[in-house]
Design an enzyme around this catalytic site. Structure first.
Site, PDB file in Angstrom:
ATOM      1  N   ASN A   1      -2.762   2.414 -15.105  1.00  0.00           N
ATOM      2  CA  ASN A   1      -1.929   1.471 -14.358  1.00  0.00           C
ATOM      3  C   ASN A   1      -0.531   2.040 -14.149  1.00  0.00           C
ATOM      4  OD1 ASN A   1      -1.203  -1.223 -13.279  1.00  0.00           O
ATOM      5  ND2 ASN A   1       0.049  -1.387 -15.119  1.00  0.00           N
TER       6      ASN A   1
ATOM      7  N   MET B   1      -1.530  -6.802  -8.764  1.00  0.00           N
ATOM      8  CA  MET B   1      -0.898  -7.981  -9.353  1.00  0.00           C
ATOM      9  C   MET B   1      -1.941  -8.998  -9.817  1.00  0.00           C
ATOM     10  SD  MET B   1       2.116  -6.934  -9.184  1.00  0.00           S
ATOM     11  CE  MET B   1       2.986  -8.392  -9.769  1.00  0.00           C
ATOM     12  N   HIS B   2      -2.730  -8.572 -10.770  1.00  0.00           N
ATOM     13  CA  HIS B   2      -3.771  -9.428 -11.319  1.00  0.00           C
ATOM     14  C   HIS B   2      -4.035  -8.972 -12.746  1.00  0.00           C
ATOM     15  CE1 HIS B   2      -7.323 -11.932 -11.528  1.00  0.00           C
ATOM     16  NE2 HIS B   2      -8.055 -10.877 -11.868  1.00  0.00           N
ATOM     17  N   ILE B   3      -3.944  -9.880 -13.687  1.00  0.00           N
ATOM     18  CA  ILE B   3      -4.218  -9.546 -15.086  1.00  0.00           C
ATOM     19  C   ILE B   3      -5.720  -9.460 -15.274  1.00  0.00           C
ATOM     20  CG2 ILE B   3      -4.000 -10.298 -17.477  1.00  0.00           C
ATOM     21  CD1 ILE B   3      -1.389 -11.649 -16.721  1.00  0.00           C
TER      22      ILE B   3
ATOM     23  N   GLU C   1       8.456   5.738  -8.005  1.00  0.00           N
ATOM     24  CA  GLU C   1       7.047   5.472  -8.290  1.00  0.00           C
ATOM     25  C   GLU C   1       6.128   6.436  -7.543  1.00  0.00           C
ATOM     26  OE1 GLU C   1       6.719   0.700  -9.244  1.00  0.00           O
ATOM     27  OE2 GLU C   1       6.633   1.374  -7.162  1.00  0.00           O
TER      28      GLU C   1
ATOM     29  N   HIS D   1       3.326   0.922 -13.862  1.00  0.00           N
ATOM     30  CA  HIS D   1       4.190  -0.222 -14.188  1.00  0.00           C
ATOM     31  C   HIS D   1       5.640   0.206 -14.066  1.00  0.00           C
ATOM     32  CE1 HIS D   1       5.377  -4.019 -15.814  1.00  0.00           C
ATOM     33  NE2 HIS D   1       6.022  -3.461 -16.821  1.00  0.00           N
TER      34      HIS D   1
ATOM     35  N   GLY E   1       0.773  -1.236   0.000  1.00  0.00           N
ATOM     36  CA  GLY E   1       0.000   0.000   0.000  1.00  0.00           C
ATOM     37  C   GLY E   1       0.802   1.284   0.000  1.00  0.00           C
ATOM     38  N   SER E   2       2.099   1.258  -0.294  1.00  0.00           N
ATOM     39  CA  SER E   2       2.897   2.483  -0.228  1.00  0.00           C
ATOM     40  C   SER E   2       2.463   3.502  -1.279  1.00  0.00           C
ATOM     41  CB  SER E   2       4.386   2.158  -0.383  1.00  0.00           C
ATOM     42  OG  SER E   2       4.646   1.512  -1.618  1.00  0.00           O
TER      43      SER E   2
ATOM     44  N   ASP F   1       0.234  -4.239 -19.993  1.00  0.00           N
ATOM     45  CA  ASP F   1       1.209  -3.141 -19.935  1.00  0.00           C
ATOM     46  C   ASP F   1       1.527  -2.557 -21.304  1.00  0.00           C
ATOM     47  OD1 ASP F   1       1.455  -3.368 -17.133  1.00  0.00           O
ATOM     48  OD2 ASP F   1       2.883  -5.004 -17.361  1.00  0.00           O
TER      49      ASP F   1
END
Length: 218
Positions: free
Chosen positions: A125, A105-107, A198, A127, A15-16, A167
């Protein structure tokens, strides 16, 4: 004056990046409302969440996972396409205009993407790689290995639109990270450096999209 953009944030990790969003919303630097935080994780989040009704939390699991400790929780034990359809249903019930994936982390399958596209919900998103490089999981590790092997001299992070190809959506904001000898040989230290990059990229990129969506309302 246009109303604030309704934004939903999806996460999987600690959660950062979400905390950076929360802090900037609380400080009035990001103009959002009705944020819903969905996550796939095996451990509770330790987030500092303002006591405001706009901050909700849902835990949606792919297997038997204990829910976290935030104030609002809904746990589903679903798999594959059924999971994506239920995730889309839950998100659309909140009527967002924007969905932000921060290390989610889920397509996402068509069962998720198509209902949101039909509802004109934009999906973006984060990435940790440059456009067209190291799509999918473990991007930081793969970029680091490529540098050690002498195949690249820089990597980066980006905010991009989400499409069915992982992506590969249109880049919105790209930040390059040149590798430096004597600083980046250690993978763990390099990962920390990327994650710090990020945080700023998330705020700048999300802010750009919020302004774009606001302009479309005028």
């Amino acid at each position: 004056m246009p109303s604030p953009i309704r934004a939903t944030v999806l996460i999987s990790g600690n959660g950062s990046n979400l905390q950076a969003v929360i802090d900037n919303v609380a400080e009035g630097k990001l103009d959002t409302t009705s944020s819903v935080y969905c996550r796939i994780a095996r451990t509770p989040l330790a987030l500092s969440v303002p006591e405001k009704p706009i901050f909700l939390h849902y835990t949606i699991t792919l297997s038997s996972i204990k829910s976290s400790t935030l104030r609002h929780q809904r746990v589903f034990k679903l798999l594959g396409e059924e999971y994506d359809a239920e995730l889309a249903r839950l998100i659309l019930a909140d009527s967002p205009e924007l969905v932000v994936c921060l290390g989610f982390m889920h397509i996402l399958s068509p069962q998720f993407l198509e209902p949101l596209e039909k509802a004109h919900v934009r999906i973006i998103n984060l990435h940790p790689a440059l456009p067209g490089q190291f799509n999918g999981v473990n991007a930081i590790e793969r970029a680091h290995a490529a540098w050690i092997e002498g195949r690249i001299d820089k990597t980066g992070v980006m905010i991009h639109d989400v499409i069915s190809e992982v992506d590969m959506g249109k880049p919105i904001l790209v930040k390059e990270i040149p590798f430096q000898k004597g600083r980046d040989e250690d993978l763990e230290a390099f990962e920390t450096w990327v994650h710090e990059t990020e945080w700023g990229t998330v705020i700048e990129g999300v802010g750009m999209v919020l302004k774009e969506l606001q302009a479309q309302k005028q």
